[in-house]
Enzyme design. Structure first.
Site, mmCIF file in Angstrom:
data_model
loop_
_atom_site.group_PDB
_atom_site.id
_atom_site.type_symbol
_atom_site.label_atom_id
_atom_site.label_comp_id
_atom_site.label_asym_id
_atom_site.label_seq_id
_atom_site.Cartn_x
_atom_site.Cartn_y
_atom_site.Cartn_z
ATOM 1 C CD1 TRP A 21 -2.578 1.577 0.320
ATOM 2 C CD2 TRP A 21 -1.906 1.593 2.917
ATOM 3 N NE1 TRP A 21 -3.267 2.761 0.795
ATOM 4 C CE2 TRP A 21 -2.911 2.960 2.484
ATOM 5 C CE3 TRP A 21 -1.984 1.398 3.684
ATOM 6 C CZ2 TRP A 21 -3.304 3.972 2.733
ATOM 7 C CZ3 TRP A 21 -1.980 2.333 4.248
ATOM 8 C CH2 TRP A 21 -2.421 3.890 4.759
ATOM 9 C CG ASP B 58 -2.029 -2.722 7.442
ATOM 10 O OD1 ASP B 58 -3.957 -2.643 8.210
ATOM 11 O OD2 ASP B 58 -2.120 -1.669 6.468
ATOM 12 C CE LYS C 94 -9.729 -0.665 4.192
ATOM 13 N NZ LYS C 94 -9.487 0.660 4.168
HETATM 14 N N1 PLA Z 1 -3.635 -0.381 5.352
HETATM 15 C C1 PLA Z 1 -4.136 -0.594 3.624
HETATM 16 C C2 PLA Z 1 -3.851 -2.028 3.375
HETATM 17 C C3 PLA Z 1 -4.979 0.442 2.968
HETATM 18 O O1 PLA Z 1 -5.774 -0.291 1.951
HETATM 19 C C4 PLA Z 1 -5.967 0.825 3.487
HETATM 20 C C5 PLA Z 1 -6.469 1.721 2.488
HETATM 21 C C6 PLA Z 1 -5.970 0.861 5.053
HETATM 22 C C7 PLA Z 1 -4.327 0.303 6.000
HETATM 23 C C8 PLA Z 1 -5.765 2.570 5.903
HETATM 24 O O2 PLA Z 1 -7.279 2.909 5.573
HETATM 25 P P1 PLA Z 1 -7.921 3.281 6.805
HETATM 26 O O3 PLA Z 1 -7.307 4.913 7.784
HETATM 27 O O4 PLA Z 1 -9.336 4.638 5.871
HETATM 28 O O5 PLA Z 1 -8.375 2.798 7.929
HETATM 29 N N2 PLA Z 1 -6.249 1.629 1.373
HETATM 30 C C9 PLA Z 1 -7.380 2.510 0.807
HETATM 31 C C10 PLA Z 1 -7.754 4.186 0.823
HETATM 32 C C11 PLA Z 1 -9.039 1.450 0.527
HETATM 33 C C12 PLA Z 1 -6.502 5.095 1.479
HETATM 34 O O6 PLA Z 1 -5.700 4.789 0.771
HETATM 35 O O7 PLA Z 1 -6.482 5.443 2.271
HETATM 36 C C13 PLA Z 1 -6.626 2.787 -0.999
HETATM 37 O O8 PLA Z 1 -7.459 3.035 -1.449
HETATM 38 O O9 PLA Z 1 -5.787 1.783 -0.728
#
Ligand code: PLA
Length: 422
Positions: free
Chosen positions: A150, A231, A267
């Site tokens: 991510w 995570d 989510k």
């Molecule tokens: N960890 C992972 C692997 C994630 O994909 C995301 C969110 C988070 C943590 C953190 O999400 P939160 O703080 O909203 O609980 N990833 C998203 C959104 C869904 C983003 O980038 O903020 C994404 O589109 O990858």
């Protein structure tokens, strides 16, 4: 001298030069949330946003779960006050969040050896974890992330003061897990390194280790004395089952690992903007837990003092009521199932109907919110500019953004992009 200052101040250019922030360079847009901004600016009715991982219903609309609506009504009916929460949040919520992740039968949970705090969703949990490790981890503060991971993981841990390195994860040639590469890199990592593991529904690849592979990873982490940091942002979204998706975390804990865990309810409960999450650490015993708890408070208090109330109350209402919990589980499953059915449709359309060049089997085999399509950065750019289809530049699409009404426009646009006809 004074006249000179006044003279300089009197012209707009001089004013600019005097600004404290004149040397601040413009930063790039966020690779994920920047896509939403570009999408919002597009006025074409056919536009599709497959950037951010936010669930959409069959009509492409944001979805508020029925269980969440009911929980919200219960909370409102109880007319709660708006007092500050304690630094580590709503105690009942954090207890239930830990139970959801570790399982009611978890030994350290039953012993009262899990330190847990509420967090500003998953991002905040990772950041608390990074800051706590930065301050208290007794060995070299080096964290290994899967390649790719991510996009926010690197800045979160770097800004927490950790050194960020990578381990192999994705095999481009098989569009699968590079298990041998992963094991070789973890074996080569210095003892006591921290290793970040996506508990389920790996973002962005949609590829998870099998249970047998998780067991091997657990053995390797033990052998090398690595510190596992999970995570878990998608519990329930991978397979539709809360307990199945917690397999890796529960297996590691049963094997005696002291894990760190970041949980998000964005989510699986659709509580994105409510910012509901939890960070926990498995400790040796209740006495050690109390010391860790005290230091978590010292990390959190200067960051944001204490977390928001509303979302935690909603999540807790669901987690503490058997009927609401059952309804929520069904809804998580139905979200996961709709995503799986979109994978099926997209695969069939590209492979059978359009005969799009390339192999698209990974669209069906990948897990969770995302598909790592293999589309190149120039193709994603053309898709946005010519077809109004938005995704991240690495070719990741949020499957949840597809529905029976827009999937044809998406598939034909991808087909044209791959053939170079856009
Ligand atoms: N960890 C992972 C692997 C994630 O994909 C995301 C969110 C988070 C943590 C953190 O999400 P939160 O703080 O909203 O609980 N990833 C998203 C959104 C869904 C983003 O980038 O903020 C994404 O589109 O990858």
């Amino acid at each position: 001298m004074l006249t000179a200052v006044i003279a300089r101040r009197s012209t707009p250019t001089a004013l600019r030069a005097l600004s404290t922030w004149s040397a601040v360079p413009a930063g790039p847009p966020d690779p994920i949330l920047g896509v939403t901004e570009a999408f919002k600016a597009d006025k074409d009715p056919r536009k599709i946003n497959l950037g951010v991982g936010a669930y959409r219903d069959e009509n492409g609309k944001p979805y508020v779960l029925t269980s969440v609506q009911k929980a919200e009504e219960l909370v409102a009916a109880s007319k709660p006050d708006k007092e500050y929460l304690p630094i580590t949040g709503l105690a009942e919520f954090t207890k239930n969040a830990a139970k959801l992740a570790y399982g009611a039968e978890s030994a350290p949970l039953k012993q009262g050896a899990i330190a847990v705090t509420q967090s500003i969703s998953g991002t905040g949990a990772l950041r608390i974890g990074g800051a706590f490790i930065g301050r208290h981890y007794p060995k070299a503060k080096v964290i290994y992330l899967p390649t790719p991971s991510w996009g926010n993981h690197t800045p979160i841990f770097r800004d927490s003061g950790l050194e960020v390195r990578g381990y192999r994860y994705f095999d481009k040639s098989t569009v699968g897990l590079d298990f041998e590469g992963m094991k070789a890199d973890l074996k080569a990592a210095p003892e006591h390194s921290i290793v970040l593991l996506h508990a389920c529904a790996h973002n962005p690849t949609g590829i998870d280790p099998t249970h047998a592979q998780w067991k091997e990873i657990s053995d390797l982490v033990k052998e090398k004395n690595l510190f596992p940091f999970f995570d878990m942002a998608y519990q329930g979204f991978a397979t539709g089952s809360i307990s199945n998706d917690a397999f890796a975390v529960r297996h590691f804990v049963a094997e005696g690992h002291q894990v760190a865990l970041a949980q998000s309810f964005a989510k699986n409960m659709g509580l994105y903007g409510e910012r509901v999450g939890a960070f926990s650490l498995v400790t040796a015993d209740p006495e050690e837990k109390a010391r860790v708890d005290s230091q978590l408070k010292i990390v959190i208090r200067p960051m944001y003092s204490n977390p928001p109330l509303h979302g935690a109350r909603i999540a807790n209402a669901i987690l503490s009521d058997a009927a609401l919990y059952a309804e929520w589980e069904t809804e998580v499953k139905s979200m996961a199932d709709r995503i799986i059915s979109m994978r099926e449709t997209l695969y069939n359309t590209l492979t059978h109907d359009l005969k799009t060049p390339g192999e698209w089997g990974h669209i069906k085999s990948q897990i969770g919110m995302f598909s790592f399509t293999g589309l190149t950065a120039p193709q994603t750019k053309a898709l946005a500019e010519k077809a109004h289809v938005y995704m991240t530049a690495d070719g990741r699409i949020s499957m949840a953004g597809l529905n029976s009404k827009n999937i044809e426009h998406f598939a034909t646009s991808v087909d044209a992009a791959v053939r170079g006809n856009l």
